[in-house]
Design an enzyme around this catalytic site. Structure first.
Site, short mmCIF file in Angstrom:
data_model
loop_
_atom_site.label_atom_id
_atom_site.label_comp_id
_atom_site.label_asym_id
_atom_site.label_seq_id
_atom_site.Cartn_x
_atom_site.Cartn_y
_atom_site.Cartn_z
N ASP A 66 10.08 16.87 65.92
CA ASP A 66 8.90 17.45 65.29
C ASP A 66 9.26 18.07 63.93
O ASP A 66 10.37 18.55 63.75
CB ASP A 66 8.31 18.53 66.22
N HIS A 106 8.49 11.25 57.42
CA HIS A 106 8.79 10.26 58.47
C HIS A 106 9.96 9.37 58.03
O HIS A 106 10.83 9.06 58.84
CB HIS A 106 7.56 9.41 58.77
N LEU A 119 25.67 3.49 74.83
CA LEU A 119 24.49 4.36 74.85
C LEU A 119 23.20 3.57 75.06
O LEU A 119 23.02 2.51 74.46
CB LEU A 119 24.42 5.09 73.49
C1 FPP Z 1 6.48 14.55 64.37
O1 FPP Z 1 6.44 15.23 63.13
C2 FPP Z 1 7.04 13.22 64.17
C3 FPP Z 1 6.40 12.06 64.49
C4 FPP Z 1 5.06 12.02 65.08
C5 FPP Z 1 7.01 10.75 64.21
C6 FPP Z 1 8.46 10.66 64.52
C7 FPP Z 1 8.95 9.33 64.05
C8 FPP Z 1 10.07 9.13 63.33
C9 FPP Z 1 11.02 10.20 62.96
C10 FPP Z 1 10.43 7.75 62.96
C11 FPP Z 1 11.16 7.18 64.12
C12 FPP Z 1 11.77 5.91 63.77
C13 FPP Z 1 12.46 5.20 64.65
C14 FPP Z 1 13.12 3.96 64.20
C15 FPP Z 1 12.59 5.62 66.04
P1 FPP Z 1 5.03 15.68 62.59
O2 FPP Z 1 4.49 14.59 61.74
O3 FPP Z 1 4.15 16.09 63.74
O4 FPP Z 1 5.45 16.93 61.74
P2 FPP Z 1 4.60 18.26 61.52
O5 FPP Z 1 4.49 18.94 62.87
O6 FPP Z 1 5.45 19.03 60.58
O7 FPP Z 1 3.27 17.87 60.94
#
Ligand code: FPP
Length: 260
Positions: free
Chosen positions: A26, A43, A137
């Site tokens: 997050d 992201h 893994l």
């Molecule tokens: C939450 O942060 C994050 C997500 C909803 C997306 C997570 C995805 C990635 C890190 C990419 C993953 C890629 C692979 C290849 C697995 P948020 O957007 O809710 O952040 P905020 O709470 O600060 O708004």
């Protein structure tokens, strides 16, 4: 392994490491906002943290790393952000496939993958197949996943089996439910980490995390590097896991195991 990673690992004690680490990634959006960048930049940067976490788990012999990459509820985000995430996940996984194979990492997909756009789904499926022989893994990506969805799926499957007479209601116990979960065959997570400051499980592995050690950190996911993950592992190493028993029972058990 590079020297920096080796020195991070050397700082861990000899106490057992978690066999299975699950992470709620997050804080991507806030990371981007702090830099006046679009959320997508957070992201993109988050993918680097995925790579670092995968490498450290692989290098320390953690058997399972499960990442909450896209929840069922995330479908409700603005369409533009959903599209970006789908494209990013598909592209990142395709780009990382040769490295995953080289490092003996097996990809497992968890969730309602059918709901994903065909292009991202195809790239993920190709990586899953290319890494299916890997025995190091297991990296599980939870995509279009929610724990309540998964438990409802398991219940539906058991109801069908009961309705067609394959099992009786009395045979439905914890094992039968667990066998129907998307994580079947994996050990339950020992350590569940959430980055980004919130302290909730947000519909992630609710059944499986029954005895997980929880670790919350304010660090935003794109800033969560190998050192931060090692800090979480070190914190885990200091926890006493009682599984409902008393401290005295745990100590007696540990002494018995050391003697035998
Ligand atoms: C939450 O942060 C994050 C997500 C909803 C997306 C997570 C995805 C990635 C890190 C990419 C993953 C890629 C692979 C290849 C697995 P948020 O957007 O809710 O952040 P905020 O709470 O600060 O708004």
């Amino acid at each position: 392994m590079d020297i920096q990673t080796q020195s991070i690992i050397d700082r861990l004690s000899g106490a057992p490491l978690p066999r299975h680490i699950a992470i709620i990634m997050d804080g991507n959006g806030r990371w981007a906002k702090q830099r006046s960048l679009p959320r997508s930049a957070g992201h993109y940067e988050g993918v680097t943290s995925v790579r670092r976490a995968t490498e450290l788990c692989s290098d320390t012999g953690v058997g399972f790393l499960t990442l909450y990459a896209f929840s069922t509820e995330n479908w409700n985000r603005p369409q533009e952000e959903v599209d970006t995430l789908m494209t990013l996940i598909g592209m990142a996984i395709e780009r990382e496939t040769p490295d995953l194979v080289r490092n003996n990492v097996r990809l497992r997909l968890i969730g309602d993958i059918e709901r994903m756009p065909a292009d991202a789904r195809d790239r993920l499926e190709r990586c899953r197949q290319a890494t299916s022989h890997c025995s190091g893994l297991t990296l599980s990506l939870c995509l279009s996943y929610s724990s309540r969805w998964e438990i409802a799926e398991a219940a539906r499957r058991l109801a069908r089996l009961a309705a067609d007479g394959s099992i009786s209601a009395d045979e439905i116990g914890e094992e039968a439910v667990e066998a129907g979960l998307a994580t079947s065959g994996m050990p339950a997570p020992d350590l569940l980490i959430r980055t980004g400051g919130e302290k909730r499980l947000s519909n992630f592995l609710l059944w499986q995390a029954a005895y997980a050690e929880l670790y919350f950190t304010d660090t935003l996911w794109p800033d969560f590097g190998k050192e931060a993950l090692a800090d979480a592992m070190a914190d885990f190493q200091c926890r006493e896991r009682r599984f409902g028993r008393t401290s005295e029972q745990v100590e007696a058990d540990t002494a018995f195991q050391a003697d035998s």
